[in-house]
Design a protein around this motif. Structure first.
Motif, PDB file in Angstrom:
ATOM      1  N   MET A  79       2.488  -0.004 -11.442  1.00 30.99           N
ATOM      2  CA  MET A  79       2.346   1.456 -11.195  1.00 30.99           C
ATOM      3  C   MET A  79       0.985   1.882 -11.131  1.00 30.99           C
ATOM      4  O   MET A  79       0.078   1.054 -11.695  1.00 30.99           O
ATOM      5  CB  MET A  79       3.332   2.216 -12.082  1.00 30.99           C
ATOM      6  N   MET A  80       0.652   2.727 -10.667  1.00 33.18           N
ATOM      7  CA  MET A  80      -0.927   3.393 -10.537  1.00 33.18           C
ATOM      8  C   MET A  80      -1.500   3.574 -11.726  1.00 33.18           C
ATOM      9  O   MET A  80      -2.609   3.520 -11.743  1.00 33.18           O
ATOM     10  CB  MET A  80      -0.971   4.438  -9.640  1.00 33.18           C
ATOM     11  N   ASP A  81      -0.726   4.006 -12.849  1.00 32.42           N
ATOM     12  CA  ASP A  81      -1.325   4.296 -14.066  1.00 32.42           C
ATOM     13  C   ASP A  81      -1.465   3.118 -14.959  1.00 32.42           C
ATOM     14  O   ASP A  81      -1.944   3.314 -16.009  1.00 32.42           O
ATOM     15  CB  ASP A  81      -0.176   5.437 -14.896  1.00 32.42           C
ATOM     16  N   TYR A  86       0.885  -1.197  -0.024  1.00 31.55           N
ATOM     17  CA  TYR A  86       0.274  -0.073   0.099  1.00 31.55           C
ATOM     18  C   TYR A  86       0.924   1.330  -0.003  1.00 31.55           C
ATOM     19  O   TYR A  86       0.368   2.141  -0.734  1.00 31.55           O
ATOM     20  CB  TYR A  86      -0.995   0.177   1.301  1.00 31.55           C
ATOM     21  N   GLN A 138       2.388   1.912  -3.553  1.00 28.00           N
ATOM     22  CA  GLN A 138       1.427   2.318  -4.542  1.00 28.00           C
ATOM     23  C   GLN A 138       1.077   3.684  -4.027  1.00 28.00           C
ATOM     24  O   GLN A 138       0.718   4.549  -5.234  1.00 28.00           O
ATOM     25  CB  GLN A 138       0.016   1.609  -4.374  1.00 28.00           C
ATOM     26  N   ARG A 139       0.731   4.176  -2.735  1.00 25.79           N
ATOM     27  CA  ARG A 139       0.467   5.465  -2.445  1.00 25.79           C
ATOM     28  C   ARG A 139       1.567   6.478  -2.826  1.00 25.79           C
ATOM     29  O   ARG A 139       1.356   7.540  -3.661  1.00 25.79           O
ATOM     30  CB  ARG A 139       0.119   5.489  -1.185  1.00 25.79           C
ATOM     31  N   ASP A 181       3.864   5.886  -5.383  1.00 22.25           N
ATOM     32  CA  ASP A 181       3.746   6.006  -6.718  1.00 22.25           C
ATOM     33  C   ASP A 181       2.836   7.032  -7.222  1.00 22.25           C
ATOM     34  O   ASP A 181       3.074   7.756  -8.218  1.00 22.25           O
ATOM     35  CB  ASP A 181       3.427   4.602  -7.098  1.00 22.25           C
ATOM     36  N   GLY A 182       1.289   7.002  -6.641  1.00 22.38           N
ATOM     37  CA  GLY A 182       0.654   7.825  -7.231  1.00 22.38           C
ATOM     38  C   GLY A 182       0.887   9.331  -6.848  1.00 22.38           C
ATOM     39  O   GLY A 182       0.506  10.264  -7.660  1.00 22.38           O
ATOM     40  N   THR A 200       3.719   9.979  -9.559  1.00 24.42           N
ATOM     41  CA  THR A 200       3.120  10.126 -10.794  1.00 24.42           C
ATOM     42  C   THR A 200       2.532  11.544 -11.023  1.00 24.42           C
ATOM     43  O   THR A 200       2.618  12.099 -11.904  1.00 24.42           O
ATOM     44  CB  THR A 200       2.191   9.145 -11.210  1.00 24.42           C
TER      45      THR A 200
END
Length: 190
Positions: A134-136, A98, A101-102, A104-105, A108
């Motif tokens: 990645m989040m994208d 988590y 991911q956070r 990375d967001g 980005t």
């Protein structure tokens, strides 16, 4: 520094080498990071020492940024290199999914605001290999294992077993990172 310098020198006999040393959170004896600048870490100092050792070899280029992150372009694909200390908080099974991911967001969003696109993020802090989308939905986050592996001298929770491993990847002009070769060097310890 001697072993890494020798390895870079041996590799440079076959291909030109670019060695990039991104500072992280090392030394290990304080409970929290006690410094404010990337140049105040053991990682940065070790990078500088390796650069000095291989300085006479024209086939080795050393990049030791005075920053926590370096971005390099390989065949038109942007790779962000970061030790990963700030992205690794909490976790399950050793990987802080988590948190990565956070982080990375957030990265980005900042990169998009500046017209930048990162295709691959590389981290080493966890010392346990993993690949996270990645989040994208288009890139990957690579958590690279430790070449050192487990360390019987590590303090407290750092004293965990992991196979000594690294990952070699190939970057294609059209498709980015296409092949992966996990390199386990445990058999060579002796």
């Amino acid at each position: 520094t001697v072993v890494k310098s020798q390895a870079l020198t041996e590799l440079s006999a076959h291909i030109p080498v670019v060695y990039i040393c991104v500072p992280g959170n090392h030394g290990r004896r304080s409970p929290k990071v006690q410094w404010k600048l990337p140049t105040e870490t053991a990682d940065w100092l070790i990078g500088e020492m390796i650069s000095d050792r291989v300085g006479g070899n024209e086939r080795i280029q050393c990049i030791i940024p005075k920053a926590w992150t370096a971005v390099v372009s390989v065949r038109g694909w942007n790779h962000s290199l970061n030790h990963g200390f700030t992205a690794a908080k909490g976790g399950y099974g050793g990987i802080s999914w988590y948190s990565f991911q956070r982080s990375d967001g957030q990265k980005t969003a900042v990169e998009a605001a500046h017209g930048k696109r990162i295709h691959h993020r590389w981290y080493g802090h966890i010392h346990q290999r993993a690949e996270i989308p990645m989040m994208d939905g288009e890139g990957e986050q690579h958590i690279v294992g430790s070449l050192k592996g487990g360390d019987e001298y590590a303090l407290e929770a750092l004293n965990r077993f992991s196979e000594p491993a690294q990952k070699i990847v190939g970057c294609h002009d059209l498709y980015g990172v296409t092949w992966r070769y996990p390199l386990n060097v445990g058999h060579a310890d002796e």
